[in-house]
Design an enzyme around this catalytic site. Structure first.
Site, PDB file in Angstrom:
ATOM      1  N   ARG A  80      -7.564  -0.473   0.782  1.00 21.40           N
ATOM      2  CA  ARG A  80      -8.073  -1.698   0.156  1.00 21.40           C
ATOM      3  C   ARG A  80      -8.517  -1.433  -1.278  1.00 21.40           C
ATOM      4  O   ARG A  80      -8.419  -2.303  -2.138  1.00 21.40           O
ATOM      5  CB  ARG A  80      -9.208  -2.273   1.023  1.00 21.40           C
ATOM      6  CG  ARG A  80     -10.391  -1.369   1.181  1.00 21.40           C
ATOM      7  CD  ARG A  80     -11.280  -1.751   2.361  1.00 21.40           C
ATOM      8  NE  ARG A  80     -10.760  -1.240   3.635  1.00 21.40           N
ATOM      9  CZ  ARG A  80     -11.355  -1.402   4.810  1.00 21.40           C
ATOM     10  NH1 ARG A  80     -12.502  -2.070   4.884  1.00 21.40           N
ATOM     11  NH2 ARG A  80     -10.833  -0.902   5.908  1.00 21.40           N
ATOM     12  N   ASP A  92     -12.038   7.039   3.382  1.00 21.21           N
ATOM     13  CA  ASP A  92     -10.868   6.823   4.234  1.00 21.21           C
ATOM     14  C   ASP A  92     -10.473   5.335   4.277  1.00 21.21           C
ATOM     15  O   ASP A  92      -9.389   5.006   4.737  1.00 21.21           O
ATOM     16  CB  ASP A  92     -11.152   7.347   5.641  1.00 21.21           C
ATOM     17  CG  ASP A  92      -9.886   7.482   6.481  1.00 21.21           C
ATOM     18  OD1 ASP A  92      -8.786   7.416   5.900  1.00 21.21           O
ATOM     19  OD2 ASP A  92     -10.004   7.655   7.707  1.00 21.21           O
ATOM     20  N   ASP A 128      -2.594  10.108   3.520  1.00 21.44           N
ATOM     21  CA  ASP A 128      -3.987   9.698   3.707  1.00 21.44           C
ATOM     22  C   ASP A 128      -4.708  10.698   4.603  1.00 21.44           C
ATOM     23  O   ASP A 128      -4.692  10.580   5.827  1.00 21.44           O
ATOM     24  CB  ASP A 128      -4.043   8.289   4.319  1.00 21.44           C
ATOM     25  CG  ASP A 128      -5.474   7.807   4.508  1.00 21.44           C
ATOM     26  OD1 ASP A 128      -6.398   8.445   3.943  1.00 21.44           O
ATOM     27  OD2 ASP A 128      -5.664   6.787   5.207  1.00 21.44           O
ATOM     28  N   GLU A 163      -9.354   3.695   1.951  1.00 22.03           N
ATOM     29  CA  GLU A 163      -8.834   3.794   0.575  1.00 22.03           C
ATOM     30  C   GLU A 163      -7.775   2.751   0.260  1.00 22.03           C
ATOM     31  O   GLU A 163      -7.567   2.409  -0.899  1.00 22.03           O
ATOM     32  CB  GLU A 163      -8.252   5.199   0.352  1.00 22.03           C
ATOM     33  CG  GLU A 163      -6.807   5.415   0.844  1.00 22.03           C
ATOM     34  CD  GLU A 163      -6.615   5.214   2.348  1.00 22.03           C
ATOM     35  OE1 GLU A 163      -7.612   5.334   3.078  1.00 22.03           O
ATOM     36  OE2 GLU A 163      -5.483   4.926   2.773  1.00 22.03           O
ATOM     37  N   LYS A 214       0.857  -1.188   0.000  1.00 18.66           N
ATOM     38  CA  LYS A 214       0.000   0.000   0.000  1.00 18.66           C
ATOM     39  C   LYS A 214       0.890   1.234   0.000  1.00 18.66           C
ATOM     40  O   LYS A 214       1.695   1.425   0.921  1.00 18.66           O
ATOM     41  CB  LYS A 214      -0.911  -0.011   1.236  1.00 18.66           C
ATOM     42  CG  LYS A 214      -1.670   1.308   1.465  1.00 18.66           C
ATOM     43  CD  LYS A 214      -2.654   1.207   2.636  1.00 18.66           C
ATOM     44  CE  LYS A 214      -3.253   2.576   2.978  1.00 18.66           C
ATOM     45  NZ  LYS A 214      -4.199   2.518   4.113  1.00 18.66           N
ATOM     46  N   ASP A 241       1.585   6.374   5.465  1.00 18.31           N
ATOM     47  CA  ASP A 241       0.620   5.421   4.914  1.00 18.31           C
ATOM     48  C   ASP A 241       1.159   4.756   3.631  1.00 18.31           C
ATOM     49  O   ASP A 241       0.497   3.910   3.053  1.00 18.31           O
ATOM     50  CB  ASP A 241      -0.719   6.122   4.653  1.00 18.31           C
ATOM     51  CG  ASP A 241      -1.912   5.196   4.852  1.00 18.31           C
ATOM     52  OD1 ASP A 241      -1.771   4.190   5.571  1.00 18.31           O
ATOM     53  OD2 ASP A 241      -2.981   5.472   4.267  1.00 18.31           O
ATOM     54  N   LYS A 293     -10.236  12.825   7.874  1.00 19.64           N
ATOM     55  CA  LYS A 293      -9.810  12.417   9.208  1.00 19.64           C
ATOM     56  C   LYS A 293      -9.775  13.618  10.145  1.00 19.64           C
ATOM     57  O   LYS A 293      -9.623  14.754   9.690  1.00 19.64           O
ATOM     58  CB  LYS A 293      -8.381  11.857   9.138  1.00 19.64           C
ATOM     59  CG  LYS A 293      -8.239  10.482   8.530  1.00 19.64           C
ATOM     60  CD  LYS A 293      -6.781  10.050   8.542  1.00 19.64           C
ATOM     61  CE  LYS A 293      -6.602   8.676   7.942  1.00 19.64           C
ATOM     62  NZ  LYS A 293      -7.234   7.591   8.708  1.00 19.64           N
TER      63      LYS A 293
HETATM   64  N1  BES Z   1      -4.332   4.493   6.790  1.00 18.98           N
HETATM   65  C1  BES Z   1      -5.461   4.194   7.570  1.00 18.98           C
HETATM   66  C2  BES Z   1      -5.192   3.162   8.657  1.00 18.98           C
HETATM   67  C3  BES Z   1      -4.239   3.555   9.741  1.00 18.98           C
HETATM   68  C4  BES Z   1      -4.702   4.066  10.933  1.00 18.98           C
HETATM   69  C5  BES Z   1      -2.887   3.368   9.591  1.00 18.98           C
HETATM   70  C6  BES Z   1      -3.828   4.392  11.949  1.00 18.98           C
HETATM   71  C7  BES Z   1      -1.998   3.694  10.609  1.00 18.98           C
HETATM   72  C8  BES Z   1      -2.481   4.213  11.788  1.00 18.98           C
HETATM   73  C9  BES Z   1      -6.575   3.647   6.712  1.00 18.98           C
HETATM   74  O1  BES Z   1      -6.619   4.090   5.411  1.00 18.98           O
HETATM   75  C10 BES Z   1      -7.868   4.060   7.350  1.00 18.98           C
HETATM   76  O2  BES Z   1      -8.095   5.225   7.476  1.00 18.98           O
HETATM   77  N2  BES Z   1      -8.674   3.096   7.739  1.00 18.98           N
HETATM   78  C11 BES Z   1      -9.906   3.349   8.382  1.00 18.98           C
HETATM   79  C12 BES Z   1     -10.918   2.399   7.810  1.00 18.98           C
HETATM   80  C13 BES Z   1     -12.338   2.715   8.176  1.00 18.98           C
HETATM   81  C14 BES Z   1     -12.769   4.019   7.540  1.00 18.98           C
HETATM   82  C15 BES Z   1     -13.228   1.597   7.671  1.00 18.98           C
HETATM   83  C16 BES Z   1      -9.712   3.117   9.880  1.00 18.98           C
HETATM   84  O3  BES Z   1      -8.945   2.236  10.248  1.00 18.98           O
HETATM   85  O4  BES Z   1     -10.317   3.849  10.646  1.00 18.98           O
HETATM   86 ZN    ZN Z   2      -4.765   4.656   4.627  1.00 19.18          ZN
HETATM   87 ZN    ZN Z   3      -7.661   5.930   5.188  1.00 22.62          ZN
END
Ligand code: BES
Ligand code: ZN
Ligand code: ZN
Length: 509
Positions: free
Chosen positions: A358, A354, A277, A356, A272, A295, A284
């Site tokens: 996947r 967010d 992000d 994103e 990834k 990220d 966020k």
């Molecule tokens: N990049 C984030 C995940 C992340 C969070 C990485 C904290 C490192 C530290 C990812 O893209 C994300 O935002 N995921 C969301 C998914 C949700 C919206 C279904 C999450 O984990 O809140």
């Molecule tokens: Zn992310």
């Molecule tokens: Zn994200």
């Protein structure tokens, strides 16, 4: 830093500024100095024996004592190894890291470890040597691109002194030091990229770094830009990257041909590479948003893995795929509710921009599977906050469709200290990501099994190919929250998690 192994005793080396000994934790009402430290105690006039007896030196994990030798510009460093039974290679990696950091702080330039005192008959000396070499090299890393170091000068020479006890292992130890050097080189090279902020490390920048590395190691590198991605039908990566007017998405493919000829296996490694992000339209909160420059950690790890594979000349063919995009809000961003078509035709309902990672990975995974028919696919992604909630910073989440693959990765995790914890992946989790209007949805309405459902989503795009997914959200970088728990050799910022792990796995194939 120069790392060497010698048959001599550390104390016989004239030109080292400190001799380092290991001491396992002393216990009982009358703690005593082990006999093996007798020669060292002599050098400091019996101080060690007395200090242990009165409980000043206890050998606790993390404990370090620097004892100057009377009248000489030399020191004895006593490193606590913790309880006997818990001593392993990872503990030694951490101890070696703490020692060189301490030494650097004291402006020491050369050290000799008395290796037998660190292995204690519990860790294979050659494994100990690899671990300590990595610990030293990685702990000395600093990201100095935008600011000079605060500790000028560094440890220039580290010697592992085998002494008569372990002298016969010299050849094996030296072989391992060479490997450890190459591995550490790959990691610190990757750290210099992974630590760059998003205004420098754009998708195109990552592609350039891949090209430069490919040139250096003779690897084939192909970069697909946004026009080519559109022609290929990579609607997922394009959707995620669509909001950025300045940094369009890229898919980068790096190929290492392998040493095993036609019969060797092909391993696909997908990362990834979200260079920033922000969450996009599903933006966020501001707090810690800057950490989202990390990220891209999965993609940068993939670069490091390919570099390590080439430097170590591993047997299998390795195809690295970096899915790179910047996830930012704008008039051209993808929106919640959008449905996008990915490479090969599968459709995704976007419920949260967010989630994103996947979406960006879907194209890379299915493109790799369809065009290269790998025997195994492994992806690395800072995919979910839910994985951090579940596992914290100690282990990455491991999801696998193949038990043999999972076992091999878990073993590499233990060997390298890049630990994994296997998580479940069941039919019900696939049901949870089914969409009414598309093949899959990228987010659930409720916070349920967030790390697992993300994995289930990815599984949709790898077909029947044995596959493992590493959710490295908690282990990829050391942020302010993790600093207290990070190993000494991790340095703050991008860690390079997954490089030594996957290199170890590939070496074993
Ligand atoms: N990049 C984030 C995940 C992340 C969070 C990485 C904290 C490192 C530290 C990812 O893209 C994300 O935002 N995921 C969301 C998914 C949700 C919206 C279904 C999450 O984990 O809140
Ligand atoms: Zn992310
Ligand atoms: Zn994200």
């Amino acid at each position: 830093m120069k790392l060497e192994a010698v048959r001599a005793e550390a104390w016989d080396l004239e030109d080292v500024e400190a001799v380092v000994v290991g001491l396992t934790e002393r216990s009982g009402p009358e703690p005593a100095l082990p006999r093996s430290l007798g020669p060292d105690d002599q050098k400091v006039g019996g101080y060690l024996k007395r200090a242990v007896a009165r409980g000043e030196i206890r050998g606790k994990r993390g404990e370090l004592h620097v004892v100057p030798l009377p009248g000489l510009d030399r020191r004895l460093i006593v490193a606590g190894l913790g309880p006997d039974r818990s001593l392993d290679a990872e503990e030694l990696r951490r101890v070696a890291g703490s020692v060189v950091r301490q030494a650097r702080g004291r402006r020491l330039r050369s050290l000799a470890f008395r290796l037998p005192l660190f292995t204690q008959g519990r860790v294979d000396p050659a494994d100990a040597a690899s671990a300590m070499a990595e610990g030293c090299r990685l702990a000395l890393y600093e990201f100095t691109r935008f600011k000079p170091t605060e500790t000028p000068g560094t440890v220039e020479r580290v010697v592992l002194a085998l002494g008569p006890e372990q002298g016969r292992l010299l050849a094996r130890v030296r072989g391992n030091l060479e490997t450890a050097g190459k591995l550490s080189e790959a990691v610190v090279w990757a750290r210099d990229i992974g630590n760059l902020p998003a205004n420098v490390a754009s998708p195109a920048f990552l592609a350039e770094q891949a090209r430069a590395m490919g040139k250096e190691f003779g690897l084939k590198v192909t970069v697909y830009d946004e026009q080519q991605l559109a022609e290929m039908g990579c609607g997922g990566l394009l959707a995620v990257g669509g909001g950025s007017s300045t940094h369009p998405p890229r898919m980068v493919v790096v190929e290492y041909p392998g040493q095993g000829g036609a019969r060797s296996r092909t391993v696909g490694v997908v990362g990834k590479g979200i260079t920033f992000d922000s969450g996009g339209i599903s933006i966020k909160p501001a707090i810690h948003m800057s950490d989202m420059k990390f990220d891209k950690s999965g993609a940068v790890a993939v670069l490091g893995i390919l570099r390590a594979a080439a430097a170590l000349k591993v047997r299998p063919r390795v195809i690295g795929v970096l899915c790179c995009a910047e996830n930012v809000p704008s008039g051209s961003s993808y929106r919640p509710g959008d449905v996008v078509r990915t490479f090969g035709g599968k459709t995704i309902e976007v419920l949260n921009t967010d989630a994103e990672g996947r979406v960006a990975l879907s194209d890379g995974l299915s493109w790799l599977n369809a065009t290269h028919h790998p025997d195994i696919i492994i992806d690395l992604a800072t995919l979910t906050g839910a994985c951090v909630t579940a596992l914290g910073f100690d282990s990455a989440g491991l999801f696998a469709t193949d038990d043999g693959l999972a076992r091999a990765l878990l073993a590499s995790g233990e060997a390298t200290g890049e630990r994994l914890w296997r998580m479940p992946l069941k039919p019900v989790h696939h049901e949870m990501v089914r969409s009414d209007v598309a093949d899959v949805k990228n987010s659930l309405e409720a916070p349920l099994a967030g790390a697992i459902t993300a994995a289930a989503f990815l599984h949709t795009f790898v077909g029947d190919t044995p596959w493992a997914h590493l959710d490295i959200a908690g282990t990829a970088y050391v942020g302010s929250g993790a600093a207290r728990f990070a190993p000494s050799y991790a340095s703050s910022g991008f860690v390079g998690f997954g490089i030594r792990l996957l290199a170890d796995y590939l070496k074993g194939l």
